[in-house]
Motif scaffolding. Sequence first.
Motif, PDB file in Angstrom:
ATOM      1  N   THR A 167     -55.263  22.233 -18.723  1.00 33.40           N
ATOM      2  CA  THR A 167     -55.994  22.511 -17.487  1.00 33.40           C
ATOM      3  C   THR A 167     -55.433  21.773 -16.280  1.00 33.40           C
ATOM      4  O   THR A 167     -55.877  22.017 -15.160  1.00 33.40           O
ATOM      5  CB  THR A 167     -57.472  22.126 -17.656  1.00 33.40           C
ATOM      6  OG1 THR A 167     -57.561  20.724 -17.964  1.00 33.40           O
ATOM      7  CG2 THR A 167     -58.116  22.916 -18.783  1.00 33.40           C
ATOM      8  N   SER A 168     -54.465  20.876 -16.508  1.00 31.70           N
ATOM      9  CA  SER A 168     -53.886  20.139 -15.385  1.00 31.70           C
ATOM     10  C   SER A 168     -52.449  19.756 -15.708  1.00 31.70           C
ATOM     11  O   SER A 168     -52.077  19.579 -16.870  1.00 31.70           O
ATOM     12  CB  SER A 168     -54.690  18.872 -15.074  1.00 31.70           C
ATOM     13  OG  SER A 168     -54.470  17.886 -16.070  1.00 31.70           O
ATOM     14  N   ALA A 169     -51.658  19.602 -14.664  1.00 30.24           N
ATOM     15  CA  ALA A 169     -50.267  19.200 -14.848  1.00 30.24           C
ATOM     16  C   ALA A 169     -50.175  17.775 -15.382  1.00 30.24           C
ATOM     17  O   ALA A 169     -49.312  17.468 -16.208  1.00 30.24           O
ATOM     18  CB  ALA A 169     -49.520  19.326 -13.521  1.00 30.24           C
ATOM     19  N   ASP A 170     -51.072  16.887 -14.953  1.00 28.65           N
ATOM     20  CA  ASP A 170     -50.980  15.487 -15.373  1.00 28.65           C
ATOM     21  C   ASP A 170     -51.187  15.332 -16.878  1.00 28.65           C
ATOM     22  O   ASP A 170     -50.471  14.559 -17.527  1.00 28.65           O
ATOM     23  CB  ASP A 170     -52.008  14.640 -14.615  1.00 28.65           C
ATOM     24  CG  ASP A 170     -51.571  14.333 -13.186  1.00 28.65           C
ATOM     25  OD1 ASP A 170     -50.361  14.437 -12.909  1.00 28.65           O
ATOM     26  OD2 ASP A 170     -52.432  13.994 -12.358  1.00 28.65           O
ATOM     27  N   GLU A 171     -52.173  16.032 -17.435  1.00 29.38           N
ATOM     28  CA  GLU A 171     -52.369  15.918 -18.885  1.00 29.38           C
ATOM     29  C   GLU A 171     -51.156  16.479 -19.623  1.00 29.38           C
ATOM     30  O   GLU A 171     -50.726  15.929 -20.642  1.00 29.38           O
ATOM     31  CB  GLU A 171     -53.641  16.634 -19.328  1.00 29.38           C
ATOM     32  CG  GLU A 171     -53.931  16.443 -20.817  1.00 29.38           C
ATOM     33  CD  GLU A 171     -55.331  16.859 -21.230  1.00 29.38           C
ATOM     34  OE1 GLU A 171     -55.760  16.476 -22.347  1.00 29.38           O
ATOM     35  OE2 GLU A 171     -56.013  17.547 -20.451  1.00 29.38           O
ATOM     36  N   ALA A 172     -50.603  17.554 -19.109  1.00 34.86           N
ATOM     37  CA  ALA A 172     -49.402  18.122 -19.714  1.00 34.86           C
ATOM     38  C   ALA A 172     -48.241  17.132 -19.674  1.00 34.86           C
ATOM     39  O   ALA A 172     -47.500  16.974 -20.658  1.00 34.86           O
ATOM     40  CB  ALA A 172     -49.020  19.411 -19.003  1.00 34.86           C
ATOM     41  N   ILE A 173     -48.091  16.437 -18.568  1.00 34.83           N
ATOM     42  CA  ILE A 173     -47.008  15.448 -18.442  1.00 34.83           C
ATOM     43  C   ILE A 173     -47.165  14.356 -19.485  1.00 34.83           C
ATOM     44  O   ILE A 173     -46.189  13.939 -20.129  1.00 34.83           O
ATOM     45  CB  ILE A 173     -47.007  14.842 -17.023  1.00 34.83           C
ATOM     46  CG1 ILE A 173     -46.548  15.890 -16.003  1.00 34.83           C
ATOM     47  CG2 ILE A 173     -46.097  13.606 -16.958  1.00 34.83           C
ATOM     48  CD1 ILE A 173     -46.801  15.486 -14.561  1.00 34.83           C
ATOM     49  N   GLY A 174     -48.387  13.891 -19.691  1.00 36.23           N
ATOM     50  CA  GLY A 174     -48.607  12.841 -20.689  1.00 36.23           C
ATOM     51  C   GLY A 174     -48.229  13.284 -22.080  1.00 36.23           C
ATOM     52  O   GLY A 174     -47.624  12.518 -22.861  1.00 36.23           O
ATOM     53  N   ILE A 175     -48.533  14.529 -22.439  1.00 38.39           N
ATOM     54  CA  ILE A 175     -48.173  15.047 -23.759  1.00 38.39           C
ATOM     55  C   ILE A 175     -46.664  15.203 -23.877  1.00 38.39           C
ATOM     56  O   ILE A 175     -46.069  14.872 -24.911  1.00 38.39           O
ATOM     57  CB  ILE A 175     -48.893  16.377 -24.025  1.00 38.39           C
ATOM     58  CG1 ILE A 175     -50.404  16.150 -24.094  1.00 38.39           C
ATOM     59  CG2 ILE A 175     -48.389  17.028 -25.319  1.00 38.39           C
ATOM     60  CD1 ILE A 175     -51.223  17.417 -24.160  1.00 38.39           C
ATOM     61  N   VAL A 176     -46.028  15.695 -22.828  1.00 39.08           N
ATOM     62  CA  VAL A 176     -44.563  15.805 -22.844  1.00 39.08           C
ATOM     63  C   VAL A 176     -43.937  14.428 -23.026  1.00 39.08           C
ATOM     64  O   VAL A 176     -42.988  14.262 -23.807  1.00 39.08           O
ATOM     65  CB  VAL A 176     -44.051  16.467 -21.553  1.00 39.08           C
ATOM     66  CG1 VAL A 176     -42.517  16.443 -21.519  1.00 39.08           C
ATOM     67  CG2 VAL A 176     -44.542  17.905 -21.453  1.00 39.08           C
ATOM     68  N   ASP A 177     -44.449  13.425 -22.328  1.00 37.39           N
ATOM     69  CA  ASP A 177     -43.903  12.069 -22.466  1.00 37.39           C
ATOM     70  C   ASP A 177     -44.017  11.569 -23.904  1.00 37.39           C
ATOM     71  O   ASP A 177     -43.098  10.923 -24.430  1.00 37.39           O
ATOM     72  CB  ASP A 177     -44.630  11.114 -21.528  1.00 37.39           C
ATOM     73  CG  ASP A 177     -44.247  11.301 -20.067  1.00 37.39           C
ATOM     74  OD1 ASP A 177     -43.203  11.935 -19.800  1.00 37.39           O
ATOM     75  OD2 ASP A 177     -44.993  10.812 -19.186  1.00 37.39           O
ATOM     76  N   ALA A 178     -45.163  11.859 -24.552  1.00 39.06           N
ATOM     77  CA  ALA A 178     -45.352  11.432 -25.943  1.00 39.06           C
ATOM     78  C   ALA A 178     -44.346  12.118 -26.859  1.00 39.06           C
ATOM     79  O   ALA A 178     -43.791  11.497 -27.779  1.00 39.06           O
ATOM     80  CB  ALA A 178     -46.778  11.736 -26.388  1.00 39.06           C
ATOM     81  N   CYS A 179     -44.105  13.399 -26.626  1.00 36.62           N
ATOM     82  CA  CYS A 179     -43.143  14.144 -27.441  1.00 36.62           C
ATOM     83  C   CYS A 179     -41.713  13.688 -27.159  1.00 36.62           C
ATOM     84  O   CYS A 179     -40.893  13.555 -28.074  1.00 36.62           O
ATOM     85  CB  CYS A 179     -43.268  15.637 -27.176  1.00 36.62           C
ATOM     86  SG  CYS A 179     -44.802  16.382 -27.777  1.00 36.62           S
ATOM     87  N   ARG A 180     -41.428  13.454 -25.907  1.00 38.44           N
ATOM     88  CA  ARG A 180     -40.080  13.038 -25.510  1.00 38.44           C
ATOM     89  C   ARG A 180     -39.700  11.706 -26.140  1.00 38.44           C
ATOM     90  O   ARG A 180     -38.546  11.495 -26.544  1.00 38.44           O
ATOM     91  CB  ARG A 180     -40.014  12.951 -23.981  1.00 38.44           C
ATOM     92  CG  ARG A 180     -38.617  12.788 -23.410  1.00 38.44           C
ATOM     93  CD  ARG A 180     -38.697  12.733 -21.893  1.00 38.44           C
ATOM     94  NE  ARG A 180     -37.387  12.664 -21.284  1.00 38.44           N
ATOM     95  CZ  ARG A 180     -37.173  12.481 -19.982  1.00 38.44           C
ATOM     96  NH1 ARG A 180     -38.211  12.367 -19.160  1.00 38.44           N
ATOM     97  NH2 ARG A 180     -35.946  12.426 -19.497  1.00 38.44           N
ATOM     98  N   ALA A 181     -40.663  10.809 -26.252  1.00 40.13           N
ATOM     99  CA  ALA A 181     -40.397   9.506 -26.861  1.00 40.13           C
ATOM    100  C   ALA A 181     -39.976   9.638 -28.313  1.00 40.13           C
ATOM    101  O   ALA A 181     -39.257   8.787 -28.844  1.00 40.13           O
ATOM    102  CB  ALA A 181     -41.637   8.619 -26.753  1.00 40.13           C
TER     103      ALA A 181
END
Length: 325
Positions: A167-181
């Motif tokens: 529902t928001s870009a910020d929550e999506a960014i946090g999930i991407v960061d977790a996956c990227r790590a």
Amino acid sequence: MTQNPMTILSDRPFLTDAGLETSLIYDDQLELPDFAAFTLLATPQGRGTLLDYYQRYVQIAADHQLGLVLETATWRASPDWVARRGLAADEVTRLNRLAVELLTELREQSPTASGTPIVVSGCVGPRLDGYAPGRALTATEARDYHGGQVVALADAGADLVSAITMTSADEAIGIVDACRALGVPVVISFTVETDGRLPDGMPLDRAVQVVDQATDGYPAYFMVNCAHPEHFDSAISADGVGIRRIRGIRCNASRLSHAELDEADELDPGDPAELAAQYLALQRANPRLTIMGGCCGTNHEHLAALADALTAARAATSDDVAAPR
């Protein structure tokens, strides 16, 4: 990883499954408080019900020689939602592992798997309500909250992680960061309101760009889900920088808004043939759309109609190419 998830980025059409939770509630008459399908993973009977659901889509994809993306039954299997079902925090890891194992075993046992690429996607849902999200999470909050589930899905062998109904870009960014790590491929699927914008008002094209800019373009691709085609057809047909990154759609059968669906007492299944035609119209407007499936109110009948339509369109294209000029 058994299946190379990047096969999904070819021009080959891929189906996904449909609206898992609404299908189980309305077609199978199951009680799923909070749409928590993960509760079925706890018993052999529940896992059998999930297998019956998934096997329908394996067969549809095989019959039409289409690829297939199967989402784990973990849209609600994150800490807050698991706790709401009275389960301990460490159940997050166990339930997500069971969900991935269910699908990887189905893929290995399927006699059609060699001819039908099957991608096992670890499904992550929003921390709050996907229809009425309320307070927005920061990217850091989202990374910290979703990180444990992402680790569980990755360790269990999911080919990729899909964040569904964001529902928001910020929550999506946090999930991407977790996956990227972790070096795990990730897909972001936004939901939109009837005006084609995210629930927080951000235009779809802008939301994709914001996530890409914050994560160096790490997501494998983007999707739109939990909205009727008429809600976002103009947005996804535009030639925006972000729109070019959208490769998948999982539509609702109903034209109702999120608020109206929240208040509805009965399922609105729409018309499978009409919905399939609308998918093809979206694909003609945006040929990058190669991954198509269902969301709320859809089931195997909608996906069978979509598969028929995709097959007919592919045959017509082949005939045009083969016809003498």
